[in-house]
Write a protein that holds these residues in place. Structure first.
Motif, mmCIF file in Angstrom:
data_model
loop_
_atom_site.group_PDB
_atom_site.id
_atom_site.type_symbol
_atom_site.label_atom_id
_atom_site.label_comp_id
_atom_site.label_asym_id
_atom_site.label_seq_id
_atom_site.Cartn_x
_atom_site.Cartn_y
_atom_site.Cartn_z
ATOM 1 N N PRO A 79 2.016 14.615 -2.966
ATOM 2 C CA PRO A 79 0.827 12.789 -3.252
ATOM 3 C C PRO A 79 1.563 12.193 -3.316
ATOM 4 C CG PRO A 79 1.785 14.952 -4.508
ATOM 5 C CD PRO A 79 2.628 15.078 -3.570
ATOM 6 N N GLN A 80 1.229 10.291 -3.284
ATOM 7 C CA GLN A 80 1.597 9.562 -3.402
ATOM 8 C C GLN A 80 2.324 9.232 -5.050
ATOM 9 O OE1 GLN A 80 -0.991 5.893 -2.093
ATOM 10 N NE2 GLN A 80 1.522 4.497 -2.634
ATOM 11 N N LEU A 81 3.945 9.299 -4.918
ATOM 12 C CA LEU A 81 4.770 8.782 -6.265
ATOM 13 C C LEU A 81 4.877 7.526 -6.603
ATOM 14 C CD1 LEU A 81 6.256 12.429 -6.504
ATOM 15 C CD2 LEU A 81 3.917 11.921 -7.296
ATOM 16 N N ARG A 82 5.380 7.014 -5.234
ATOM 17 C CA ARG A 82 5.617 5.701 -5.620
ATOM 18 C C ARG A 82 4.170 4.450 -5.058
ATOM 19 N NH1 ARG A 82 12.094 5.344 -6.595
ATOM 20 N NH2 ARG A 82 12.374 7.238 -5.723
ATOM 21 N N GLY A 83 4.250 3.414 -6.096
ATOM 22 C CA GLY A 83 3.388 2.578 -5.795
ATOM 23 C C GLY A 83 2.014 2.910 -5.941
ATOM 24 N N LEU A 84 2.273 3.880 -6.536
ATOM 25 C CA LEU A 84 0.319 4.533 -7.157
ATOM 26 C C LEU A 84 0.135 3.599 -7.748
ATOM 27 C CD1 LEU A 84 -1.841 6.583 -6.754
ATOM 28 C CD2 LEU A 84 -0.996 7.453 -8.536
ATOM 29 N N HIS A 85 0.139 3.571 -9.103
ATOM 30 C CA HIS A 85 -0.671 1.983 -9.450
ATOM 31 C C HIS A 85 -0.675 0.682 -8.731
ATOM 32 C CE1 HIS A 85 -1.381 0.334 -13.656
ATOM 33 N NE2 HIS A 85 -0.599 -0.536 -12.736
ATOM 34 N N MET A 86 -0.124 0.077 -7.955
ATOM 35 C CA MET A 86 -0.330 -1.010 -7.209
ATOM 36 C C MET A 86 -1.428 -0.293 -6.107
ATOM 37 S SD MET A 86 1.653 -4.091 -8.648
ATOM 38 C CE MET A 86 1.229 -4.552 -7.255
ATOM 39 N N SER A 87 -1.236 0.406 -5.398
ATOM 40 C CA SER A 87 -2.219 0.534 -4.871
ATOM 41 C C SER A 87 -3.618 0.794 -5.604
ATOM 42 C CB SER A 87 -2.188 1.899 -3.471
ATOM 43 O OG SER A 87 -1.644 3.188 -4.330
ATOM 44 N N GLN A 88 -2.951 1.402 -6.461
ATOM 45 C CA GLN A 88 -4.915 1.129 -7.423
ATOM 46 C C GLN A 88 -5.302 -0.067 -7.399
ATOM 47 O OE1 GLN A 88 -4.257 4.631 -10.011
ATOM 48 N NE2 GLN A 88 -5.155 6.162 -8.590
ATOM 49 N N ILE A 89 -4.607 -1.216 -8.378
ATOM 50 C CA ILE A 89 -5.018 -1.928 -8.878
ATOM 51 C C ILE A 89 -5.405 -3.012 -7.959
ATOM 52 C CG2 ILE A 89 -3.345 -4.420 -9.392
ATOM 53 C CD1 ILE A 89 -1.440 -2.932 -11.236
ATOM 54 N N LYS A 90 -4.829 -3.068 -6.422
ATOM 55 C CA LYS A 90 -5.636 -3.645 -5.406
ATOM 56 C C LYS A 90 -7.031 -2.919 -4.870
ATOM 57 C CE LYS A 90 -1.210 -4.742 -3.306
ATOM 58 N NZ LYS A 90 0.154 -4.025 -1.714
ATOM 59 N N LYS A 91 -7.305 -1.983 -4.990
ATOM 60 C CA LYS A 91 -8.155 -0.838 -4.859
ATOM 61 C C LYS A 91 -9.740 -2.112 -5.736
ATOM 62 C CE LYS A 91 -6.928 3.657 -2.690
ATOM 63 N NZ LYS A 91 -6.727 4.388 -2.850
ATOM 64 N N ASN A 92 -8.811 -1.938 -7.447
ATOM 65 C CA ASN A 92 -9.937 -1.837 -8.845
ATOM 66 C C ASN A 92 -10.169 -3.626 -8.175
ATOM 67 O OD1 ASN A 92 -9.677 0.392 -9.380
ATOM 68 N ND2 ASN A 92 -8.180 0.214 -10.884
ATOM 69 N N LEU A 93 -9.588 -4.466 -7.788
ATOM 70 C CA LEU A 93 -9.273 -5.981 -7.709
ATOM 71 C C LEU A 93 -10.347 -6.163 -7.044
ATOM 72 C CD1 LEU A 93 -8.605 -8.937 -8.979
ATOM 73 C CD2 LEU A 93 -6.229 -8.451 -6.999
ATOM 74 N N VAL A 94 -10.305 -5.569 -5.895
ATOM 75 C CA VAL A 94 -11.318 -5.603 -4.300
ATOM 76 C C VAL A 94 -12.839 -5.449 -4.700
ATOM 77 C CG1 VAL A 94 -12.337 -5.370 -2.288
ATOM 78 C CG2 VAL A 94 -9.538 -5.615 -2.628
ATOM 79 N N GLY A 95 -12.763 -3.974 -5.849
ATOM 80 C CA GLY A 95 -14.454 -3.855 -5.907
ATOM 81 C C GLY A 95 -14.452 -4.844 -7.203
ATOM 82 N N MET A 96 -13.617 -5.286 -8.254
ATOM 83 C CA MET A 96 -14.448 -5.950 -9.162
ATOM 84 C C MET A 96 -14.386 -7.205 -8.689
ATOM 85 S SD MET A 96 -13.016 -9.004 -11.436
ATOM 86 C CE MET A 96 -11.367 -9.186 -10.123
ATOM 87 N N LEU A 97 -13.872 -8.196 -7.652
ATOM 88 C CA LEU A 97 -14.444 -9.231 -7.133
ATOM 89 C C LEU A 97 -16.108 -8.905 -6.340
ATOM 90 C CD1 LEU A 97 -10.843 -10.892 -5.574
ATOM 91 C CD2 LEU A 97 -12.036 -12.059 -7.171
#
Length: 77
Positions: free
Chosen positions: A6-24
């Motif tokens: 599992p991705q343990l480092r940077g998981l929060h940042m990668s999810q934020i990027k996905k959510n930001l694109v979807g939100m836009l």
């Protein structure tokens, strides 16, 4: 057969990027839908109303009804 780690480092940042694109995408589509469905129709209704609106006729109607207290029409001689 090994399992993927599992991705343990940077998981929060990668999810934020996905959510930001979807939100836009969602916010721009909602803004476009509001413009097309509400603003453009409202502008068209205002334009249609003022094509046939006669301000002088409305002023005469309001004056005859006694609604215009501060307006005295010109006296006909």
């Amino acid at each position: 057969m090994s399992l993927e780690k599992p991705q343990l480092r940077g998981l929060h940042m990668s999810q934020i990027k996905k959510n930001l694109v979807g939100m836009l995408i969602v916010s721009f589509s909602a803004a476009f839908a509001f413009k097309v469905m509400v603003v453009d129709k409202r502008k068209q209704r205002y334009a249609d109303f003022y094509k046939t609106y006669d301000a002088e006729k409305q002023l005469k109607i309001m004056n005859d009804a006694g609604l215009m207290q501060s307006y005295l029409p010109s006296q006909k001689k």
